[in-house]
Design a protein around this motif. Structure first.
Motif, PDB file in Angstrom:
ATOM      1  N   SER A 148       0.957  -1.250   0.058  1.00  0.00           N
ATOM      2  CA  SER A 148       0.107   0.020   0.061  1.00  0.00           C
ATOM      3  C   SER A 148       0.802   1.409  -0.046  1.00  0.00           C
ATOM      4  N   GLU A 149       0.326   2.185  -0.772  1.00  0.00           N
ATOM      5  CA  GLU A 149       1.083   3.638  -0.664  1.00  0.00           C
ATOM      6  C   GLU A 149       0.389   4.589   0.160  1.00  0.00           C
ATOM      7  N   ASP A 150      -0.552   4.276   0.765  1.00  0.00           N
ATOM      8  CA  ASP A 150      -1.246   4.897   2.187  1.00  0.00           C
ATOM      9  C   ASP A 150      -0.796   4.853   3.232  1.00  0.00           C
ATOM     10  N   ILE A 151      -0.589   3.563   3.658  1.00  0.00           N
ATOM     11  CA  ILE A 151       0.147   3.188   5.088  1.00  0.00           C
ATOM     12  C   ILE A 151       0.704   2.334   4.918  1.00  0.00           C
ATOM     13  N   PHE A 152       1.949   2.255   5.824  1.00  0.00           N
ATOM     14  CA  PHE A 152       3.179   1.191   5.986  1.00  0.00           C
ATOM     15  C   PHE A 152       2.351  -0.167   6.619  1.00  0.00           C
ATOM     16  N   VAL A 153       2.447  -1.166   5.720  1.00  0.00           N
ATOM     17  CA  VAL A 153       2.056  -2.650   6.402  1.00  0.00           C
ATOM     18  C   VAL A 153       3.086  -3.415   6.188  1.00  0.00           C
ATOM     19  N   PRO A 154       3.703  -4.058   7.603  1.00  0.00           N
ATOM     20  CA  PRO A 154       4.677  -4.963   7.418  1.00  0.00           C
ATOM     21  C   PRO A 154       4.523  -6.230   6.545  1.00  0.00           C
ATOM     22  N   ALA A 155       5.370  -6.831   6.021  1.00  0.00           N
ATOM     23  CA  ALA A 155       5.454  -8.050   5.281  1.00  0.00           C
ATOM     24  C   ALA A 155       4.626  -8.939   5.947  1.00  0.00           C
ATOM     25  N   GLY A 156       3.861  -9.665   5.206  1.00  0.00           N
ATOM     26  CA  GLY A 156       2.801 -10.836   5.659  1.00  0.00           C
ATOM     27  C   GLY A 156       1.756 -10.359   6.537  1.00  0.00           C
ATOM     28  N   LYS A 157       1.484  -8.963   6.440  1.00  0.00           N
ATOM     29  CA  LYS A 157       0.545  -8.432   7.136  1.00  0.00           C
ATOM     30  C   LYS A 157      -0.681  -7.803   6.522  1.00  0.00           C
ATOM     31  N   VAL A 158      -1.930  -7.477   7.083  1.00  0.00           N
ATOM     32  CA  VAL A 158      -2.761  -6.724   6.450  1.00  0.00           C
ATOM     33  C   VAL A 158      -3.088  -5.735   7.382  1.00  0.00           C
ATOM     34  N   GLY A 159      -3.222  -4.437   6.876  1.00  0.00           N
ATOM     35  CA  GLY A 159      -3.770  -3.285   7.665  1.00  0.00           C
ATOM     36  C   GLY A 159      -4.981  -3.019   7.781  1.00  0.00           C
ATOM     37  N   ILE A 160      -5.722  -2.590   8.771  1.00  0.00           N
ATOM     38  CA  ILE A 160      -7.151  -2.368   9.130  1.00  0.00           C
ATOM     39  C   ILE A 160      -7.152  -1.394   9.820  1.00  0.00           C
ATOM     40  N   ALA A 161      -8.045  -0.251   9.045  1.00  0.00           N
ATOM     41  CA  ALA A 161      -8.417   1.016   9.443  1.00  0.00           C
ATOM     42  C   ALA A 161      -9.599   1.325  10.126  1.00  0.00           C
ATOM     43  N   THR A 162      -9.800   1.380  11.364  1.00  0.00           N
ATOM     44  CA  THR A 162     -11.218   1.504  11.823  1.00  0.00           C
ATOM     45  C   THR A 162     -11.119   3.002  12.457  1.00  0.00           C
ATOM     46  N   VAL A 163     -12.618   3.652  12.242  1.00  0.00           N
ATOM     47  CA  VAL A 163     -12.803   5.005  12.741  1.00  0.00           C
ATOM     48  C   VAL A 163     -12.546   5.153  13.997  1.00  0.00           C
ATOM     49  N   CYS A 164     -11.727   6.217  14.615  1.00  0.00           N
ATOM     50  CA  CYS A 164     -11.365   6.464  16.166  1.00  0.00           C
ATOM     51  C   CYS A 164     -12.446   7.360  16.608  1.00  0.00           C
ATOM     52  N   SER A 165     -12.860   7.068  17.972  1.00  0.00           N
ATOM     53  CA  SER A 165     -13.569   7.891  18.584  1.00  0.00           C
ATOM     54  C   SER A 165     -13.208   9.324  18.674  1.00  0.00           C
ATOM     55  N   ILE A 166     -11.969   9.491  18.671  1.00  0.00           N
ATOM     56  CA  ILE A 166     -11.547  10.969  18.710  1.00  0.00           C
ATOM     57  C   ILE A 166     -11.891  11.905  17.435  1.00  0.00           C
ATOM     58  N   THR A 167     -12.766  11.107  16.412  1.00  0.00           N
ATOM     59  CA  THR A 167     -12.934  11.707  15.187  1.00  0.00           C
ATOM     60  C   THR A 167     -14.386  12.725  15.753  1.00  0.00           C
ATOM     61  N   PHE A 168     -15.054  12.449  16.968  1.00  0.00           N
ATOM     62  CA  PHE A 168     -16.282  13.148  17.387  1.00  0.00           C
ATOM     63  C   PHE A 168     -15.735  14.564  17.910  1.00  0.00           C
ATOM     64  N   ASP A 169     -14.379  14.485  18.601  1.00  0.00           N
ATOM     65  CA  ASP A 169     -13.842  15.775  19.034  1.00  0.00           C
ATOM     66  C   ASP A 169     -13.422  16.895  18.026  1.00  0.00           C
ATOM     67  N   GLY A 170     -12.826  15.938  16.707  1.00  0.00           N
ATOM     68  CA  GLY A 170     -12.931  16.881  15.804  1.00  0.00           C
ATOM     69  C   GLY A 170     -13.715  17.598  15.142  1.00  0.00           C
ATOM     70  N   ILE A 171     -14.958  16.842  15.130  1.00  0.00           N
ATOM     71  CA  ILE A 171     -16.273  17.314  14.326  1.00  0.00           C
ATOM     72  C   ILE A 171     -17.009  18.220  15.212  1.00  0.00           C
ATOM     73  N   LEU A 172     -16.886  18.149  16.422  1.00  0.00           N
ATOM     74  CA  LEU A 172     -17.193  19.052  17.478  1.00  0.00           C
ATOM     75  C   LEU A 172     -16.602  20.182  17.302  1.00  0.00           C
ATOM     76  N   LEU A 173     -15.108  20.392  17.382  1.00  0.00           N
ATOM     77  CA  LEU A 173     -14.489  21.414  17.122  1.00  0.00           C
ATOM     78  C   LEU A 173     -14.797  22.228  16.061  1.00  0.00           C
ATOM     79  N   ARG A 174     -14.750  21.604  14.965  1.00  0.00           N
ATOM     80  CA  ARG A 174     -15.217  22.131  13.503  1.00  0.00           C
ATOM     81  C   ARG A 174     -16.335  23.023  13.428  1.00  0.00           C
ATOM     82  N   HIS A 175     -17.313  22.424  14.395  1.00  0.00           N
ATOM     83  CA  HIS A 175     -18.496  23.296  14.347  1.00  0.00           C
ATOM     84  C   HIS A 175     -18.713  24.048  15.736  1.00  0.00           C
ATOM     85  N   GLY A 176     -17.479  24.574  16.083  1.00  0.00           N
ATOM     86  CA  GLY A 176     -17.436  25.631  17.041  1.00  0.00           C
ATOM     87  C   GLY A 176     -17.691  25.299  18.557  1.00  0.00           C
TER      88      GLY A 176
END
Length: 321
Positions: A148-176
């Motif tokens: 993958s060119e998006d994230i580093f993945v070690p040999a023999g592995k699969v990378g799995i991205a899950t939405v982090c709950s800190i996302t809520f903090d960013g969205i709250l801040l974005r809305h003032g």
């Protein structure tokens, strides 16, 4: 003495090398540094690697890359503990600022956790995650192969991205709405209802992400929760002004329509939310952690390496399990 900013980068480079089971080159290190919030090109990485070589912390293996020495491992254990107390929350706040997901337009970047499993375990991992998605943030994930060119993945592995709950903090801040990440912890659930935090760690009082600490302790019982309705999950609490509760509630409703959920409780004026203290004039918001779906995978004995609050990702590129 070396500049503190350079020292931080040296430590992070050593961590990347230490986490790999093979020598690591400058390009891979540069890619992974970007995942962790550092904007360092290959040339700058090579400069830092020369410093590490001179100190005896890393060893060069021709064109293959570097490995960490025993001296380097010892240094990594002791390095910059006081400095890292602030680094965790500073890095989180940087990702919060960079979050720009719009729940109305349903587009933008969210914060993600990145986990790694062996390729041979991926199908079973995906099946277990599907079963635990109700205790996560979103059914959407990003899946990455080792090239993958998006994230580093070690040999023999699969990378799995899950939405982090800190996302809520960013969205709250974005809305003032001013927001402060307070605690990560283990939350007791009975009859499918959140009851009380059994353990808490402050985001401002640790050199390691609190959720990662509880994952390392294998403190969860998501399997028990799925089987009987009672168990323990990972969750975190943030605080906002009491006057902003109405606006925050509306945002959570809009996010629910984007398959972004996980809200467990919102305090109005008690000074306490599920056992977590809330300062006067503030309201506490408790949200389940995005890595609960990976916690159940570990409970089944599958080896998982997880980096909570890892980077940001376009939510539109993530697919439903």
């Amino acid at each position: 003495m070396t500049d503190p900013q350079i020292e931080r980068k040296l430590i992070e480079i050593m961590r990347i090398i230490n986490e790999s089971d093979r020598p690591v080159g400058a390009r891979i290190i540069a890619d992974e540094l970007r995942n962790r919030g550092y904007n360092l090109g290959e040339r700058a990485v090579r400069y830092h690697l020369r410093i590490l070589d001179e100190r005896g912390f890393t060893e060069k293996h021709g064109y293959t890359g570097r490995s960490i020495t025993l001296k380097g491992k010892d240094e990594l254990e002791e390095a910059l503990i006081g400095d890292r107390l602030d680094f965790v929350i500073t890095r989180i706040e940087d990702l919060i600022y960079r979050t720009d997901y719009d729940p109305v337009k349903k587009q933008g970047n969210v914060i993600v956790n990145v986990s790694y499993v062996d390729k041979d375990d991926f199908e079973k991992t995906a099946g277990l995650m599907r079963g635990a998605v109700d205790y996560s943030i979103s059914p959407r994930v990003g899946v990455f192969e080792e090239d993958s060119e998006d994230i580093f993945v070690p040999a023999g592995k699969v990378g799995i991205a899950t939405v982090c709950s800190i996302t809520f903090d960013g969205i709250l801040l974005r809305h003032g709405i001013p927001v402060k990440p307070n605690f990560g912890g283990i939350l007791s659930v009975e009859n499918n209802e959140p009851v009380v935090f059994k353990d808490l760690i402050s985001y401002r009082g640790t050199s390691i992400d609190p959720i990662k600490i509880f994952l390392m302790r294998q403190s969860t019982s998501v399997t028990g929760l799925l089987q009987s309705g009672s168990g323990t999950i990972l969750a975190n609490m943030r605080s906002i002004p009491q006057s902003a509760v109405g606006d925050a509630s509306l945002l959570f409703q809009q996010l629910h329509e984007s398959d972004i959920g996980g809200l467990l409780a919102m305090d109005n004026e008690s000074g306490n939310v599920l056992g977590a203290p809330v300062d006067v004039g503030l309201s506490g918001i408790v949200v389940s952690a995005g890595v609960n779906a990976l916690a159940v995978v570990e409970e089944y004995g599958i080896d998982v390496t997880t980096r909570p609050v890892s980077t940001i990702m376009d939510y539109g590129t993530m697919k439903t399990l």
